[in-house]
Enzyme design. Structure first.
Site, PDB file in Angstrom:
ATOM      1  N   ARG A  47       0.900  -1.059   0.149  1.00 14.71           N
ATOM      2  CA  ARG A  47      -0.110   0.095   0.088  1.00 14.71           C
ATOM      3  C   ARG A  47       0.801   1.156   0.007  1.00 14.71           C
ATOM      4  O   ARG A  47       1.870   1.362   0.697  1.00 14.71           O
ATOM      5  CB  ARG A  47      -0.845  -0.064   0.959  1.00 14.71           C
ATOM      6  CG  ARG A  47      -2.049  -1.252   1.025  1.00 14.71           C
ATOM      7  CD  ARG A  47      -2.717  -0.925   2.486  1.00 14.71           C
ATOM      8  NE  ARG A  47      -3.610  -2.335   2.540  1.00 14.71           N
ATOM      9  CZ  ARG A  47      -4.713  -2.400   2.880  1.00 14.71           C
ATOM     10  NH1 ARG A  47      -5.479  -1.225   3.320  1.00 14.71           N
ATOM     11  NH2 ARG A  47      -5.387  -3.563   3.030  1.00 14.71           N
ATOM     12  N   HIS A 134     -11.022 -14.772  10.232  1.00 11.88           N
ATOM     13  CA  HIS A 134      -9.615 -15.446  10.179  1.00 11.88           C
ATOM     14  C   HIS A 134      -9.604 -16.888  10.452  1.00 11.88           C
ATOM     15  O   HIS A 134     -10.644 -17.380  10.454  1.00 11.88           O
ATOM     16  CB  HIS A 134      -8.972 -14.571  11.627  1.00 11.88           C
ATOM     17  CG  HIS A 134      -8.833 -13.089  11.299  1.00 11.88           C
ATOM     18  ND1 HIS A 134      -9.397 -12.110  12.243  1.00 11.88           N
ATOM     19  CD2 HIS A 134      -7.814 -12.615  10.577  1.00 11.88           C
ATOM     20  CE1 HIS A 134      -8.880 -10.951  11.661  1.00 11.88           C
ATOM     21  NE2 HIS A 134      -8.059 -11.289  10.830  1.00 11.88           N
ATOM     22  N   ASN A 137     -12.014 -18.838  12.078  1.00 15.95           N
ATOM     23  CA  ASN A 137     -13.482 -19.038  11.839  1.00 15.95           C
ATOM     24  C   ASN A 137     -13.702 -19.957  10.506  1.00 15.95           C
ATOM     25  O   ASN A 137     -14.745 -20.471  10.493  1.00 15.95           O
ATOM     26  CB  ASN A 137     -13.843 -17.509  11.132  1.00 15.95           C
ATOM     27  CG  ASN A 137     -13.636 -16.579  12.292  1.00 15.95           C
ATOM     28  OD1 ASN A 137     -12.898 -15.929  11.994  1.00 15.95           O
ATOM     29  ND2 ASN A 137     -14.305 -16.717  13.432  1.00 15.95           N
ATOM     30  N   ASP A 164      -5.030 -20.673   7.022  1.00 19.49           N
ATOM     31  CA  ASP A 164      -4.005 -19.709   6.407  1.00 19.49           C
ATOM     32  C   ASP A 164      -3.426 -20.142   5.505  1.00 19.49           C
ATOM     33  O   ASP A 164      -3.019 -19.967   4.424  1.00 19.49           O
ATOM     34  CB  ASP A 164      -3.368 -18.901   7.363  1.00 19.49           C
ATOM     35  CG  ASP A 164      -4.470 -17.832   8.033  1.00 19.49           C
ATOM     36  OD1 ASP A 164      -5.394 -17.686   7.838  1.00 19.49           O
ATOM     37  OD2 ASP A 164      -3.728 -17.235   9.090  1.00 19.49           O
TER      38      ASP A 164
HETATM   39  C1  LIG Z   1      -4.947 -15.392  11.973  1.00 26.81           C
HETATM   40  C2  LIG Z   1      -4.468 -14.643  10.850  1.00 26.81           C
HETATM   41  C3  LIG Z   1      -4.172 -13.280  10.960  1.00 26.81           C
HETATM   42  C4  LIG Z   1      -2.655 -13.361  11.734  1.00 26.81           C
HETATM   43  C5  LIG Z   1      -2.025 -11.891  11.111  1.00 26.81           C
HETATM   44  C6  LIG Z   1      -1.135 -11.266  12.262  1.00 26.81           C
HETATM   45  C7  LIG Z   1       0.307 -12.255  12.160  1.00 26.81           C
HETATM   46  C8  LIG Z   1      -0.822  -9.993  12.270  1.00 26.81           C
HETATM   47  C9  LIG Z   1      -2.212  -9.234  12.203  1.00 26.81           C
HETATM   48  C10 LIG Z   1      -1.902  -7.911  12.987  1.00 26.81           C
HETATM   49  C11 LIG Z   1      -0.507  -7.656  12.881  1.00 26.81           C
HETATM   50  C12 LIG Z   1       0.099  -6.790  13.571  1.00 26.81           C
HETATM   51  C13 LIG Z   1      -0.177  -5.366  13.671  1.00 26.81           C
HETATM   52  O1  LIG Z   1      -0.254  -4.823  12.074  1.00 26.81           O
HETATM   53  C14 LIG Z   1       0.462  -4.378  14.362  1.00 26.81           C
HETATM   54  C15 LIG Z   1       2.101  -4.344  14.126  1.00 26.81           C
HETATM   55  C16 LIG Z   1       2.440  -3.775  12.937  1.00 26.81           C
HETATM   56  C17 LIG Z   1       3.862  -3.923  12.757  1.00 26.81           C
HETATM   57  O2  LIG Z   1       4.216  -3.372  11.657  1.00 26.81           O
HETATM   58  C18 LIG Z   1       4.523  -5.320  12.759  1.00 26.81           C
HETATM   59  C19 LIG Z   1       4.006  -5.847  14.253  1.00 26.81           C
HETATM   60  C20 LIG Z   1       2.646  -5.759  14.345  1.00 26.81           C
HETATM   61  C21 LIG Z   1       2.343  -6.388  15.982  1.00 26.81           C
HETATM   62  C22 LIG Z   1       1.675  -6.836  13.661  1.00 26.81           C
HETATM   63  C23 LIG Z   1       2.185  -8.469  13.699  1.00 26.81           C
HETATM   64  C24 LIG Z   1       1.658  -9.241  12.732  1.00 26.81           C
HETATM   65  O3  LIG Z   1       1.775  -8.996  11.274  1.00 26.81           O
HETATM   66  C25 LIG Z   1       0.019  -9.274  13.099  1.00 26.81           C
HETATM   67  C26 LIG Z   1      -0.276  -9.704  14.365  1.00 26.81           C
HETATM   68  C27 LIG Z   1      -5.550 -14.614   9.540  1.00 26.81           C
HETATM   69  O4  LIG Z   1      -6.472 -15.644   9.930  1.00 26.81           O
HETATM   70  S1  LIG Z   1      -5.069 -14.091   8.013  1.00 26.81           S
HETATM   71  C28 LIG Z   1      -6.489 -14.516   6.885  1.00 26.81           C
HETATM   72  C29 LIG Z   1      -7.333 -13.499   7.162  1.00 26.81           C
HETATM   73  N1  LIG Z   1      -8.440 -13.548   5.928  1.00 26.81           N
HETATM   74  C30 LIG Z   1      -8.075 -13.409   4.812  1.00 26.81           C
HETATM   75  O5  LIG Z   1      -7.059 -13.064   4.480  1.00 26.81           O
HETATM   76  C31 LIG Z   1      -9.577 -13.811   3.886  1.00 26.81           C
HETATM   77  C32 LIG Z   1      -9.616 -12.610   2.820  1.00 26.81           C
HETATM   78  N2  LIG Z   1      -9.419 -11.302   3.348  1.00 26.81           N
HETATM   79  C33 LIG Z   1     -10.380 -10.742   4.184  1.00 26.81           C
HETATM   80  O6  LIG Z   1     -11.394 -11.580   4.429  1.00 26.81           O
HETATM   81  C34 LIG Z   1     -10.113  -9.325   4.645  1.00 26.81           C
HETATM   82  O7  LIG Z   1      -8.901  -8.815   3.890  1.00 26.81           O
HETATM   83  C35 LIG Z   1      -9.916  -9.386   6.009  1.00 26.81           C
HETATM   84  C36 LIG Z   1      -8.531 -10.231   6.470  1.00 26.81           C
HETATM   85  C37 LIG Z   1     -10.917  -9.750   6.993  1.00 26.81           C
HETATM   86  C38 LIG Z   1      -9.123  -7.877   6.474  1.00 26.81           C
HETATM   87  O8  LIG Z   1     -10.326  -6.980   6.266  1.00 26.81           O
HETATM   88  P1  LIG Z   1      -9.906  -5.360   6.044  1.00 26.81           P
HETATM   89  O9  LIG Z   1     -11.595  -4.777   6.085  1.00 26.81           O
HETATM   90  O10 LIG Z   1      -8.877  -4.882   6.547  1.00 26.81           O
HETATM   91  O11 LIG Z   1      -9.489  -5.548   4.440  1.00 26.81           O
HETATM   92  P2  LIG Z   1     -10.472  -5.904   2.996  1.00 26.81           P
HETATM   93  O12 LIG Z   1     -11.980  -5.858   3.216  1.00 26.81           O
HETATM   94  O13 LIG Z   1     -10.153  -7.029   2.350  1.00 26.81           O
HETATM   95  O14 LIG Z   1     -10.152  -4.547   2.069  1.00 26.81           O
HETATM   96  C39 LIG Z   1      -8.608  -4.177   1.967  1.00 26.81           C
HETATM   97  C40 LIG Z   1      -8.848  -2.508   1.919  1.00 26.81           C
HETATM   98  O15 LIG Z   1      -7.584  -2.102   1.641  1.00 26.81           O
HETATM   99  C41 LIG Z   1      -7.751  -1.523   0.422  1.00 26.81           C
HETATM  100  N3  LIG Z   1      -6.180  -1.568  -0.140  1.00 26.81           N
HETATM  101  C42 LIG Z   1      -5.584  -2.700  -0.489  1.00 26.81           C
HETATM  102  N4  LIG Z   1      -4.683  -2.544  -1.038  1.00 26.81           N
HETATM  103  C43 LIG Z   1      -4.465  -1.223  -1.318  1.00 26.81           C
HETATM  104  C44 LIG Z   1      -3.407  -0.531  -1.952  1.00 26.81           C
HETATM  105  N5  LIG Z   1      -2.374  -0.869  -2.480  1.00 26.81           N
HETATM  106  N6  LIG Z   1      -3.579   0.888  -1.959  1.00 26.81           N
HETATM  107  C45 LIG Z   1      -4.646   1.545  -1.598  1.00 26.81           C
HETATM  108  N7  LIG Z   1      -5.774   0.740  -0.920  1.00 26.81           N
HETATM  109  C46 LIG Z   1      -5.565  -0.559  -0.535  1.00 26.81           C
HETATM  110  C47 LIG Z   1      -8.689  -1.863  -0.433  1.00 26.81           C
HETATM  111  O16 LIG Z   1      -9.078  -1.112  -1.200  1.00 26.81           O
HETATM  112  C48 LIG Z   1      -9.735  -2.299   0.782  1.00 26.81           C
HETATM  113  O17 LIG Z   1      -9.875  -0.971   1.049  1.00 26.81           O
HETATM  114  P3  LIG Z   1     -11.771  -0.681   1.340  1.00 26.81           P
HETATM  115  O18 LIG Z   1     -11.675  -1.514   2.878  1.00 26.81           O
HETATM  116  O19 LIG Z   1     -12.252   0.780   1.611  1.00 26.81           O
HETATM  117  O20 LIG Z   1     -12.650  -1.495   0.388  1.00 26.81           O
END
Ligand SMILES: C[C@H](CCC[C@@H](C)[C@H]1CC[C@H]2[C@@H]3[C@H](O)C[C@@H]4C[C@H](O)CC[C@]4(C)[C@H]3C[C@H](O)[C@]12C)C(=O)SCCNC(=O)CCNC(=O)[C@H](O)C(C)(C)COP(=O)(O)OP(=O)(O)OC[C@H]1O[C@@H](n2cnc3c(N)ncnc32)[C@H](O)[C@@H]1OP(=O)(O)O
Length: 394
Positions: A47, A134, A137, A164
């Protein structure tokens, strides 16, 4: 531990394959990493404006381009990138790509050879398609979570490995490879709808198809392979470590009994369910009398199916894993598993370099995909792309 650098002169199975991976949480990064390990040129589209730190810990062998997809010139840039790519991996819930004008109809129209891989929890259709979720679920909805856990306890999700990674990242990679193979015949790309719910269900086919064998007739945690049986369990050793026992077949069970110093004539039969709880206590008290290393000395080289439960510190140091170079070290001395499986002629050659910083390769990637310096300058001035050379040069 082997240290081989990427592109070390040998061609890999996926050399020449161009992959765009839109940055996601955990499953899509694994999918992209697998393809990169086997030689694909994987670009992670991060992003912009970027966050301070990359959250992707599976960026091995990838390059990063930071692009704002919410701005029309950013979306247009991705469309152009997709025109020159073989594979797109997108990790958002259904509808996100369509809202950005980047749905499959658009991208496949512009590049009919594109493999458009959609890696989601619930898939592209159905009641939950647009819901957040996640790993836990998805495992729950697949039916599989109901089978996992010890006797008398709530269902237990084994980290976030099942949805995942196994049912998500790995199966999506398989879907991509299958679609690529089919493309060699038809010349056409297609959409890969990789739902983690279905992925877990599919990898659990054995569970589903063995329901009538009597393997799972008892409540959770009381069956042969779900921690019900004394011969399919872990046991604590006198030094606080553990041994894993998987002595299912009678001939292997006999060797277990022998190694434990028991007399099989004085024991109930192996499959006497009612005796399992008592047998577990007996095994536990015996395993508690020796250290892990002592048990290894007893069982190594036998067919008792008894192995040490190794920590992350110990696993890379175990003789067997060392003999096979099953773990590798990168330039930062980080240890990780070597890509699997091993291909005899064209094995994966994982990169030894650190993971990319967000936006580290923005410019070189755009140039490679045919953007001119002027077009790149415009994208910069419009704040649609970002680069991170400063950090990369530190
Ligand atoms: C159990 C696992 C998850 C474990 C993840 C953990 C390892 C990490 C989670 C949090 C992390 C920590 C956190 O970030 C804080 C620290 C940050 C630091 O930098 C590092 C340390 C951290 C402590 C960090 C450490 C770790 O990384 C974490 C603990 C899973 O189950 S993962 C599987 C999840 N499910 C899926 O992937 C299924 C499909 N996806 C979804 O259902 C959704 O994406 C999801 C996952 C529910 C998220 O929903 P969300 O509303 O956030 O996203 P989406 O609806 O998909 O929409 C994405 C929006 O973003 C826009 N977008 C995307 N790319 C761009 C771009 N290049 N430019 C601009 N915009 C972008 C996109 O247009 C969407 O926008 P809208 O919402 O407006 O439509």
């Amino acid at each position: 531990m082997s240290r081989r650098s990427a592109g070390g002169g040998r061609s890999m199975a996926l050399s020449g394959l161009r992959v765009l991976e839109l940055a996601g949480l955990a499953p899509a990064p694994l999918c992209g990493m697998i393809l990169a390990d086997f030689g694909a040129r994987v670009v992670r589209v991060d992003r912009a404006p970027r966050s301070a730190v990359a959250t992707d810990v599976q960026g091995r062998g990838k390059r990063s381009l930071a692009l704002d997809l919410k701005r029309p010139p950013g979306a247009a840039a991705l469309r152009r990138l997709c025109s020159g790519a073989d594979v797109l991996i997108e990790p958002f819930r259904h509808g996100v790509m369509e809202k950005l004008g980047l749905g499959p109809e658009v991208l496949l129209h512009e590049n009919p050879r594109l493999i458009y891989a959609r890696l989601t929890g619930f898939g592209q259709t159905g009641k939950y398609a647009k819901s957040a979720g996640h790993d836990i679920n998805y495992v729950a909805l697949s039916g599989v979570l109901s089978k996992l856990g010890r006797k008398g306890e709530n269902p237990y999700a084994p980290l976030n490995l099942l949805a995942d990674f196994a049912g998500g990242g790995v199966l999506c990679a398989l879907g991509i490879i299958i679609a690529l193979y089919e493309r060699t015949i038809s010349g056409k790309g297609q959409v890969v709808d990789a739902s983690m719910v279905e992925g877990i269900a599919y990898i659990s086919s054995f569970l589903w198809k063995s329901q009538n064998l009597g393997l799972w007739n008892r409540p959770r945690g009381e069956n042969l392979l779900d921690s019900g049986a004394p011969f399919y369990e872990t046991y604590k050793t006198s030094d606080g470590k553990f041994m894993a026992v998987g002595a299912i077949e009678p001939q292997f069970y006999d060797q277990l009994i022998k190694g434990l110093g028991l007399d099989s004539d004085k024991l109930p039969s192996q499959l006497s369910f009612s005796d399992w709880p008592e047998m577990k206590k007996k095994f536990a008290s015996i395993f508690a009398q020796k250290t892990q290393s002592e048990w290894c000395s007893i069982f190594d080289g036998t067919d008792a199916c008894v192995t040490p439960v190794l920590s992350f510190d110990d696993a890379p140091l175990h003789q067997h894993n060392k003999q096979r170079s099953s773990f590798i070290k990168n330039d930062q001395e980080e240890i990780s598993p070597r890509p699997a499986p091993l291909l005899s002629r064209t094995p994966a050659v994982p990169s030894c370099k650190r993971d990319p910083f967000i936006g580290e390769h923005t410019e070189e990637i755009l140039l490679e995909y045919g953007f001119t310096q002027e077009e790149i300058a415009k994208l910069y001035s419009d704040k649609v792309i970002e680069s991170n050379k400063l950090k990369a040069n530190l």
